[in-house]
Each structure stands twice: as structure tokens, then as C-alpha cells.
Design a protein around this motif. Sequence first.
Motif, mmCIF file in Angstrom:
data_model
loop_
_atom_site.group_PDB
_atom_site.id
_atom_site.type_symbol
_atom_site.label_atom_id
_atom_site.label_comp_id
_atom_site.label_asym_id
_atom_site.label_seq_id
_atom_site.Cartn_x
_atom_site.Cartn_y
_atom_site.Cartn_z
ATOM 1 N N ARG A 145 0.813 -1.221 0.000
ATOM 2 C CA ARG A 145 0.000 0.000 0.000
ATOM 3 C C ARG A 145 0.847 1.272 0.000
ATOM 4 N N GLN A 146 2.154 1.139 0.212
ATOM 5 C CA GLN A 146 3.018 2.310 0.233
ATOM 6 C C GLN A 146 3.160 2.896 -1.181
ATOM 7 N N ASP A 147 3.375 4.205 -1.243
ATOM 8 C CA ASP A 147 3.453 4.889 -2.543
ATOM 9 C C ASP A 147 4.611 4.392 -3.399
ATOM 10 N N ASP A 148 5.673 3.924 -2.777
ATOM 11 C CA ASP A 148 6.810 3.424 -3.546
ATOM 12 C C ASP A 148 6.487 2.109 -4.248
ATOM 13 N N PHE A 149 5.385 1.483 -3.868
ATOM 14 C CA PHE A 149 5.005 0.208 -4.477
ATOM 15 C C PHE A 149 3.660 0.380 -5.178
ATOM 16 N N ALA A 150 2.625 -0.369 -4.822
ATOM 17 C CA ALA A 150 1.345 -0.233 -5.527
ATOM 18 C C ALA A 150 0.621 1.047 -5.143
ATOM 19 N N GLY A 151 0.761 1.465 -3.889
ATOM 20 C CA GLY A 151 0.085 2.683 -3.456
ATOM 21 C C GLY A 151 -1.385 2.499 -3.160
ATOM 22 N N LEU A 169 -2.801 -3.468 -8.563
ATOM 23 C CA LEU A 169 -2.465 -2.761 -9.795
ATOM 24 C C LEU A 169 -1.955 -1.396 -9.374
ATOM 25 N N GLY A 170 -0.681 -1.163 -9.607
ATOM 26 C CA GLY A 170 -0.079 0.085 -9.164
ATOM 27 C C GLY A 170 -0.460 1.264 -10.041
ATOM 28 N N LYS A 171 -0.231 2.442 -9.533
ATOM 29 C CA LYS A 171 -0.479 3.658 -10.292
ATOM 30 C C LYS A 171 0.614 3.843 -11.346
ATOM 31 N N THR A 172 0.253 4.465 -12.443
ATOM 32 C CA THR A 172 1.231 4.751 -13.488
ATOM 33 C C THR A 172 2.239 5.782 -12.980
ATOM 34 N N LYS A 173 3.501 5.468 -13.153
ATOM 35 C CA LYS A 173 4.557 6.375 -12.695
ATOM 36 C C LYS A 173 5.410 6.798 -13.890
ATOM 37 N N GLN A 174 5.787 8.045 -13.901
ATOM 38 C CA GLN A 174 6.602 8.535 -15.015
ATOM 39 C C GLN A 174 7.527 9.643 -14.543
ATOM 40 N N PRO A 180 6.361 5.880 -19.255
ATOM 41 C CA PRO A 180 5.574 5.567 -18.054
ATOM 42 C C PRO A 180 5.695 4.071 -17.700
ATOM 43 N N ILE A 181 5.635 3.786 -16.425
ATOM 44 C CA ILE A 181 5.727 2.410 -15.941
ATOM 45 C C ILE A 181 4.529 2.107 -15.052
ATOM 46 N N ARG A 182 3.959 0.934 -15.244
ATOM 47 C CA ARG A 182 2.880 0.485 -14.372
ATOM 48 C C ARG A 182 3.146 -0.965 -13.987
ATOM 49 N N THR A 183 2.925 -1.271 -12.720
ATOM 50 C CA THR A 183 3.236 -2.609 -12.221
ATOM 51 C C THR A 183 2.002 -3.281 -11.637
ATOM 52 N N ILE A 199 4.314 -8.178 -12.613
ATOM 53 C CA ILE A 199 4.257 -7.723 -14.004
ATOM 54 C C ILE A 199 4.714 -6.263 -14.064
ATOM 55 N N VAL A 200 5.535 -5.939 -15.030
ATOM 56 C CA VAL A 200 5.977 -4.562 -15.250
ATOM 57 C C VAL A 200 5.722 -4.220 -16.715
ATOM 58 N N ASN A 201 5.001 -3.116 -16.944
ATOM 59 C CA ASN A 201 4.764 -2.654 -18.303
ATOM 60 C C ASN A 201 5.388 -1.278 -18.471
ATOM 61 N N GLU A 202 6.260 -1.164 -19.446
ATOM 62 C CA GLU A 202 7.025 0.076 -19.630
ATOM 63 C C GLU A 202 6.319 1.080 -20.525
ATOM 64 N N ARG A 203 5.045 0.862 -20.802
ATOM 65 C CA ARG A 203 4.240 1.838 -21.535
ATOM 66 C C ARG A 203 3.084 2.336 -20.674
ATOM 67 N N GLY A 204 3.015 1.851 -19.448
ATOM 68 C CA GLY A 204 1.911 2.230 -18.574
ATOM 69 C C GLY A 204 0.609 1.582 -18.953
ATOM 70 N N ASP A 205 0.682 0.534 -19.790
ATOM 71 C CA ASP A 205 -0.524 -0.117 -20.307
ATOM 72 C C ASP A 205 -0.705 -1.474 -19.625
ATOM 73 N N LEU A 206 -1.433 -1.483 -18.511
ATOM 74 C CA LEU A 206 -1.655 -2.712 -17.741
ATOM 75 C C LEU A 206 -3.011 -2.606 -17.063
ATOM 76 N N SER A 207 -3.759 -3.715 -17.055
ATOM 77 C CA SER A 207 -5.104 -3.709 -16.473
ATOM 78 C C SER A 207 -5.255 -4.834 -15.447
ATOM 79 N N GLU A 208 -6.289 -4.714 -14.627
ATOM 80 C CA GLU A 208 -6.583 -5.779 -13.660
ATOM 81 C C GLU A 208 -6.887 -7.089 -14.385
ATOM 82 N N GLY A 209 -7.542 -7.006 -15.534
ATOM 83 C CA GLY A 209 -7.879 -8.217 -16.279
ATOM 84 C C GLY A 209 -6.650 -9.016 -16.668
ATOM 85 N N GLU A 210 -5.580 -8.342 -17.090
ATOM 86 C CA GLU A 210 -4.341 -9.031 -17.454
ATOM 87 C C GLU A 210 -3.708 -9.697 -16.231
ATOM 88 N N ILE A 211 -3.747 -8.998 -15.099
ATOM 89 C CA ILE A 211 -3.202 -9.558 -13.867
ATOM 90 C C ILE A 211 -4.009 -10.791 -13.448
#
Length: 222
Positions: A145-151, A169-174, A180-183, A199-211
Motif C-alpha cells: 500500500r506504500q506509494d513506492d510500491f502499488a500505493g 495494480l499500481g499507479k502509473t509512474k513517469q 511511463p511504468i505500471r506494475t 508484471i511490469v509494463n514500460e508503456r503504462g498499459d496494464l489492467s486488472e484483467g491481465e493480472i
Amino acid sequence: MLGVVTGTVTGYAVQYGRPPTPLPPLARQDLATPAPLAANDATTDRTINANRWDKADEDLAKKLLDAPAGAKDAESGYESPDEFAAHYYESPERGFTSLVDDKVRRIATASWKEGEDTYVDVRLLQFRDRDGADGWRKGQSTYMRQDDFAGNDGYALAGVPTDFGRAWLGKTKQKPGYLPIRTGRVLVRRGDIVMDVGIVNERGDLSEGEIDDLAKKQLERL
């Protein structure tokens, strides 16, 4: 009252003087036990301990999810606790201590790259008992839950009790100059095994469905 007590004592005395009633015979009196055999080239730990073998003692790496078709840099196998700590902890020393304290038994890891921007790590950590597995899972879940992780506090997975695991599903970080990165991450305990999917996506394109889809496939393998 004296009459009741006297009657009870007399009843015990009569029973005590009677011969014991023989127990009924076993339903199967000819229980066959395999004769011991000398070790040979086919002897394994499993054949020696056949009567004490549990499904959880099978090859843990074979329970790992296979990389999808077209995946790149796919690898799978075992990692020692110190290797795992060096790869996945910001403080390897603390990570190693945490694993040892929770009595980790073995760690199987698979990783691959999908397309040009998605990286997947699947880890199965088996502990000596369920308490150790649950302790490690809870410890990992606490800081998500920490901001450095999923938040955030994550969400429940379909078919998985909340006391056994969650997904995030973490917040998009850039950062300026970077994509942008989303984990995403899943932590689920099943028996003495913890399933840890990242999972790490380097375009910020990640959804709960994929997880959820990835988690479901790995849970089916377990």
C-alpha cells in the motif's frame, strides 16, 4: 443416594470379574506390504519414501506457468534464498533474513518478456509449514500500500479468500525523459506454497484483467 452408589460399585465389580470381550477381526487381515528392494538406477527419494510422499514434494519448478508462445528471454528453474534476495529485495541482507526466519524450503522462478514492453516474473516459494508461508505473504502484502510500491490496498481475486491472498495494480509512474511504468502483483498462499506474480509494463498499459488472467493460469497449475 447410597443405593445408587452401591449399585454402581456392584456393577463395576461384576464387569471387572468377567473375561474381556475380544475385538472383532479387521476387515482386511491380509494387508500386503511391499517387500524392500535393493537400490538401483531407478531409485529416487520418492520411491524410498512412497508412503510419506505428498503432492507438495513433487518438482516445484514443473508447477511454474509456461511462458506464452512468442515470449522472449524465457527462463525457469530454482533459486537459492540468497540469490532470490539479491534479485528481488532492496536490502538483500534483510530479505535473506526474512526468508530464513520464515523457514523457506525452496524457490522456483520463471521469467519472460512479452512484446517490447512487458516483463513477467512468476515465483513459487515453498516453506516448511503453512505458518511460515503465511507469515512471508503477509509481510510482503503489508508494504504494497506504500506509494513506492502499488500505493493501494489491492483487490480480491475471484475464488481466492481474502485471508489467502490479494492482487495489486499500481499507479502509473513517469519521470521526465522516461516512458511511463505500471506494475501489478499477486500474492496468494496455497498450503505451504506462496505464489508471487509480478508484471511490469514500460508503456503504462496494464489492467486488472491481465493480472487476473495470469494469476488464474498459475493457480490452475498449482
